[in-house]
Each structure stands twice: as C-alpha cells, then as structure tokens.
Design a protein around this motif. Sequence first.
Motif, short mmCIF file in Angstrom:
data_model
loop_
_atom_site.label_atom_id
_atom_site.label_comp_id
_atom_site.label_asym_id
_atom_site.label_seq_id
_atom_site.Cartn_x
_atom_site.Cartn_y
_atom_site.Cartn_z
N LEU A 56 31.92 37.06 43.95
CA LEU A 56 32.82 36.70 42.84
C LEU A 56 32.56 37.58 41.63
CD1 LEU A 56 32.79 32.81 42.90
CD2 LEU A 56 34.78 34.26 43.21
N LEU A 57 31.30 37.81 41.34
CA LEU A 57 30.95 38.65 40.20
C LEU A 57 31.42 40.08 40.42
CD1 LEU A 57 29.49 38.10 37.55
CD2 LEU A 57 27.40 38.88 38.63
N LEU A 58 31.26 40.59 41.63
CA LEU A 58 31.71 41.95 41.94
C LEU A 58 33.22 42.08 41.82
CD1 LEU A 58 30.97 44.78 43.02
CD2 LEU A 58 31.37 43.86 45.31
N VAL A 59 33.97 41.12 42.35
CA VAL A 59 35.43 41.15 42.24
C VAL A 59 35.86 41.11 40.78
CG1 VAL A 59 37.52 39.78 42.67
CG2 VAL A 59 35.88 40.19 44.51
N ALA A 60 35.20 40.31 39.98
CA ALA A 60 35.56 40.21 38.57
C ALA A 60 35.34 41.54 37.86
CB ALA A 60 34.73 39.12 37.89
N PHE A 61 34.20 42.16 38.07
CA PHE A 61 33.93 43.41 37.36
C PHE A 61 34.75 44.58 37.89
CE2 PHE A 61 30.02 41.18 35.94
CZ PHE A 61 30.37 41.15 34.61
N VAL A 62 35.07 44.59 39.19
CA VAL A 62 35.96 45.63 39.71
C VAL A 62 37.35 45.42 39.13
CG1 VAL A 62 37.10 46.43 41.81
CG2 VAL A 62 34.64 46.12 41.78
N SER A 63 37.78 44.19 39.02
CA SER A 63 39.08 43.89 38.45
C SER A 63 39.15 44.29 36.96
CB SER A 63 39.39 42.41 38.60
OG SER A 63 40.60 42.09 38.01
N LEU A 64 38.06 44.12 36.26
CA LEU A 64 38.02 44.50 34.85
C LEU A 64 38.00 46.02 34.67
CD1 LEU A 64 35.55 41.92 33.33
CD2 LEU A 64 37.98 42.16 32.82
N TRP A 65 37.45 46.71 35.64
CA TRP A 65 37.32 48.16 35.52
C TRP A 65 38.65 48.79 35.71
CZ3 TRP A 65 35.84 51.99 39.71
CH2 TRP A 65 35.56 53.24 39.15
N LEU A 91 43.64 37.80 34.50
CA LEU A 91 43.46 36.42 34.95
C LEU A 91 42.54 36.33 36.17
CD1 LEU A 91 44.32 33.59 34.22
CD2 LEU A 91 46.25 33.84 35.75
N LEU A 92 42.61 37.31 37.07
CA LEU A 92 41.74 37.29 38.25
C LEU A 92 40.28 37.39 37.85
CD1 LEU A 92 41.30 37.40 41.33
CD2 LEU A 92 41.52 39.88 41.14
N ALA A 93 39.96 38.29 36.96
CA ALA A 93 38.57 38.45 36.51
C ALA A 93 38.09 37.18 35.81
CB ALA A 93 38.44 39.65 35.59
#
Length: 76
Positions: free
Chosen positions: A67-76, A27-29
Amino acid sequence: MNLGRLLELVLAMAAVAISISVVTTDLLAAACLLQFAILIVLEHDSETFRTLIDGYERELTFFKWALLLVAFVSLW
C-alpha cells in the motif's frame, strides 16, 4: 512499547498527514496512505484484529508495504 512499534505509529501519523494534504490532487495515494495507517493502528490497538490475523503477520506486513509503495508511486 518498544522502539519499533513507536516508529510504526509515527509512520502512521505521517501517512495520515500526507494523505490529508494530497487528497484533492491524488485520491488513490490518499486512500492507500489512510488504509496503511488504519492497518498499523488496528495491529497495535485491537485484540480482535490481532486474533483475526494470527498466522498471517507476514502477509499483512507485505500488504502494508505494498500500500505504501502504491501510494508513493502514485504521488511520483
């Protein structure tokens, strides 16, 4: 419309597509990707939004990429 703006809008569409596909697992991503897409579209299409951020373009760009960085770190 120049090529840079067109690429940003394509990136926004890809962010929405990815956020829809991951909303059930992360959900965060999904929220970060949707907010990123919303900011890009507002920046391009809303005159009111552009007047609100007048002078803060650099900070807005930093926030969008964060925001984009947080999303992709969260997905990783």
